[in-house]
Design a protein around this motif. Structure first.
Motif, PDB file in Angstrom:
ATOM      1  N   LEU A  28     -17.117  73.385 -11.477  1.00 59.04           N
ATOM      2  CA  LEU A  28     -15.729  74.040 -11.208  1.00 59.04           C
ATOM      3  C   LEU A  28     -15.623  73.475  -9.903  1.00 59.04           C
ATOM      4  O   LEU A  28     -16.356  72.596  -9.496  1.00 59.04           O
ATOM      5  CB  LEU A  28     -16.377  75.749 -10.669  1.00 59.04           C
ATOM      6  CG  LEU A  28     -16.132  76.778 -11.609  1.00 59.04           C
ATOM      7  CD1 LEU A  28     -17.059  77.824 -11.939  1.00 59.04           C
ATOM      8  CD2 LEU A  28     -14.271  76.740 -12.645  1.00 59.04           C
ATOM      9  N   TYR A  29     -13.840  73.264  -9.857  1.00 56.97           N
ATOM     10  CA  TYR A  29     -13.520  72.345  -7.907  1.00 56.97           C
ATOM     11  C   TYR A  29     -13.895  71.330  -7.991  1.00 56.97           C
ATOM     12  O   TYR A  29     -12.746  70.470  -7.472  1.00 56.97           O
ATOM     13  CB  TYR A  29     -14.749  73.360  -6.839  1.00 56.97           C
ATOM     14  CG  TYR A  29     -14.499  74.472  -7.162  1.00 56.97           C
ATOM     15  CD1 TYR A  29     -13.746  75.837  -7.189  1.00 56.97           C
ATOM     16  CD2 TYR A  29     -16.122  74.955  -6.647  1.00 56.97           C
ATOM     17  CE1 TYR A  29     -13.623  76.652  -7.389  1.00 56.97           C
ATOM     18  CE2 TYR A  29     -16.286  76.478  -7.196  1.00 56.97           C
ATOM     19  CZ  TYR A  29     -14.985  77.489  -7.173  1.00 56.97           C
ATOM     20  OH  TYR A  29     -15.818  79.112  -7.235  1.00 56.97           O
ATOM     21  N   GLU A  30     -14.573  70.695  -8.974  1.00 58.73           N
ATOM     22  CA  GLU A  30     -14.617  68.877  -8.834  1.00 58.73           C
ATOM     23  C   GLU A  30     -13.826  68.301 -10.055  1.00 58.73           C
ATOM     24  O   GLU A  30     -13.993  68.641 -11.173  1.00 58.73           O
ATOM     25  CB  GLU A  30     -16.224  68.645  -9.090  1.00 58.73           C
ATOM     26  CG  GLU A  30     -15.891  67.037  -8.936  1.00 58.73           C
ATOM     27  CD  GLU A  30     -17.786  66.650  -9.240  1.00 58.73           C
ATOM     28  OE1 GLU A  30     -17.425  64.955  -9.228  1.00 58.73           O
ATOM     29  OE2 GLU A  30     -18.179  67.573  -9.792  1.00 58.73           O
ATOM     30  N   VAL A  31     -12.642  67.765  -9.342  1.00 59.74           N
ATOM     31  CA  VAL A  31     -11.553  67.069 -10.526  1.00 59.74           C
ATOM     32  C   VAL A  31     -12.002  65.508 -10.903  1.00 59.74           C
ATOM     33  O   VAL A  31     -12.330  64.812  -9.861  1.00 59.74           O
ATOM     34  CB  VAL A  31      -9.978  67.416  -9.486  1.00 59.74           C
ATOM     35  CG1 VAL A  31      -9.188  66.175 -10.119  1.00 59.74           C
ATOM     36  CG2 VAL A  31      -9.763  68.552  -9.004  1.00 59.74           C
ATOM     37  N   GLU A  32     -12.096  65.405 -11.995  1.00 56.32           N
ATOM     38  CA  GLU A  32     -12.421  64.118 -12.738  1.00 56.32           C
ATOM     39  C   GLU A  32     -11.302  63.319 -12.935  1.00 56.32           C
ATOM     40  O   GLU A  32     -10.932  64.924 -13.802  1.00 56.32           O
ATOM     41  CB  GLU A  32     -13.359  64.436 -13.213  1.00 56.32           C
ATOM     42  CG  GLU A  32     -14.731  64.743 -12.151  1.00 56.32           C
ATOM     43  CD  GLU A  32     -15.921  64.575 -13.170  1.00 56.32           C
ATOM     44  OE1 GLU A  32     -16.856  63.654 -13.256  1.00 56.32           O
ATOM     45  OE2 GLU A  32     -16.494  65.324 -13.356  1.00 56.32           O
ATOM     46  N   TYR A  33     -11.624  62.052 -13.293  1.00 58.87           N
ATOM     47  CA  TYR A  33      -9.539  61.749 -14.365  1.00 58.87           C
ATOM     48  C   TYR A  33     -10.737  60.379 -15.266  1.00 58.87           C
ATOM     49  O   TYR A  33     -11.210  59.698 -14.867  1.00 58.87           O
ATOM     50  CB  TYR A  33      -9.298  60.843 -13.297  1.00 58.87           C
ATOM     51  CG  TYR A  33      -8.344  61.628 -11.732  1.00 58.87           C
ATOM     52  CD1 TYR A  33      -7.760  61.976 -12.271  1.00 58.87           C
ATOM     53  CD2 TYR A  33      -9.351  61.257 -11.125  1.00 58.87           C
ATOM     54  CE1 TYR A  33      -7.231  62.927 -11.497  1.00 58.87           C
ATOM     55  CE2 TYR A  33      -8.584  62.108 -10.063  1.00 58.87           C
ATOM     56  CZ  TYR A  33      -7.771  62.468 -10.012  1.00 58.87           C
ATOM     57  OH  TYR A  33      -6.742  62.843  -9.013  1.00 58.87           O
ATOM     58  N   PHE A  34     -10.620  60.764 -16.636  1.00 60.54           N
ATOM     59  CA  PHE A  34     -10.754  59.825 -17.525  1.00 60.54           C
ATOM     60  C   PHE A  34     -10.315  58.705 -17.336  1.00 60.54           C
ATOM     61  O   PHE A  34      -9.210  58.352 -16.246  1.00 60.54           O
ATOM     62  CB  PHE A  34      -9.460  60.533 -18.868  1.00 60.54           C
ATOM     63  CG  PHE A  34     -10.371  61.385 -19.529  1.00 60.54           C
ATOM     64  CD1 PHE A  34     -10.902  61.581 -20.029  1.00 60.54           C
ATOM     65  CD2 PHE A  34      -9.869  62.840 -19.593  1.00 60.54           C
ATOM     66  CE1 PHE A  34     -11.937  62.801 -20.645  1.00 60.54           C
ATOM     67  CE2 PHE A  34      -9.475  63.516 -20.037  1.00 60.54           C
ATOM     68  CZ  PHE A  34     -10.817  63.673 -20.561  1.00 60.54           C
ATOM     69  N   ALA A  35     -11.375  57.482 -17.772  1.00 60.57           N
ATOM     70  CA  ALA A  35     -10.765  56.252 -17.241  1.00 60.57           C
ATOM     71  C   ALA A  35     -10.345  55.099 -18.212  1.00 60.57           C
ATOM     72  O   ALA A  35     -10.127  54.370 -17.802  1.00 60.57           O
ATOM     73  CB  ALA A  35     -12.625  55.546 -16.960  1.00 60.57           C
ATOM     74  N   GLN A  36     -10.413  55.423 -19.075  1.00 57.27           N
ATOM     75  CA  GLN A  36      -9.457  54.926 -20.191  1.00 57.27           C
ATOM     76  C   GLN A  36      -8.065  55.660 -20.884  1.00 57.27           C
ATOM     77  O   GLN A  36      -7.771  55.030 -22.094  1.00 57.27           O
ATOM     78  CB  GLN A  36     -10.528  54.502 -21.084  1.00 57.27           C
ATOM     79  CG  GLN A  36     -11.013  53.145 -21.105  1.00 57.27           C
ATOM     80  CD  GLN A  36     -12.313  52.817 -20.448  1.00 57.27           C
ATOM     81  OE1 GLN A  36     -12.884  54.122 -20.208  1.00 57.27           O
ATOM     82  NE2 GLN A  36     -12.525  52.939 -19.509  1.00 57.27           N
TER      83      GLN A  36
END
Length: 211
Positions: free
Chosen positions: A76-84
């Motif tokens: 929860l609350y932690e935005v992450e982004y796909f690298a590829q």
């Protein structure tokens, strides 16, 4: 001997530097995905010549969702982004385009036109807080898509109704592509909800109330 060693080190360093600067080198390929109208929309219906016209404002994204980068959550609350993996465009811009397409194909409106640059209309649809995210907080992972909409009667200069919409779809696989499949299903559900809600608003149905 010392001089030869220094030269060798410099040559090796330059080779490594050249490899780092080469275009992508051995990096993994970048995959780009689209949000599109699903087959459930079928064929377009003729426009209602007696119906109202609708102007559609550019959808505004939730903070952290303004770029084509694909968002996921492992906690929860932690935005992450796909690298590829990435979207072909910012999701909010794709939503705006798909809204116009789906509402225009419904046949319920005399015209559905984008802002800015459109002519005069009877109603204006504003959308904000749009977010699409893949959540790995449970198994299987799922995609959540949310947006806040507001319909304004331009002739009377008043808000007819406002509502927050949400669609949840399980991903068929635990990777970015599984999220893309689920996101397109969620988009279809979201567009159906918004289209039905707008019809209720135009007919002044109770379903159009604020939420």
């Amino acid at each position: 001997m010392m001089r030869f060693g220094v030269i060798a080190v410099l040559v090796a360093w330059m080779a490594v530097g050249a490899g780092c600067l080469s275009p992508r080198g051995d990096a993994l390929p970048l995959h780009t995905y689209q949000l599109v109208l699903g087959e459930s929309f079928g064929e377009a219906r003729p426009a209602d010549s007696n119906g109202p016209s609708l102007l559609v404002s550019p959808a505004q994204a939730e903070p952290g969702f303004e770029t084509p980068r694909m968002v996921f959550f492992k906690r929860l609350y932690e935005v992450e982004y796909f690298a590829q993996s990435q979207w072909a465009d910012a999701p909010a811009r794709m939503l705006t385009s798909l809204l116009i397409q789906s509402l225009d194909r419904s046949g319920s409106w005399r015209a559905v036109l984008p802002l800015p640059g459109a002519g005069r209309g009877d109603y204006r649809l504003d959308s904000s807080g749009f977010a699409v995210q893949q959540e790995f907080l449970q198994q299987p992972s799922r995609v959540r898509m949310t947006v806040r909409t507001q319909l304004i009667d331009l002739k009377e200069s008043r808000v007819v109704g406002a509502r927050t919409f949400e669609a949840l779809e399980d991903a068929p696989s635990g990777d970015a592509y599984g999220g893309v499949v689920a996101a397109n299903r969620a988009m279809a559900a979201l567009l159906d909800q918004i289209g039905a809600w707008l019809q209720g608003c135009v007919r002044r149905a109770p379903v159009c109330g604020r939420s």
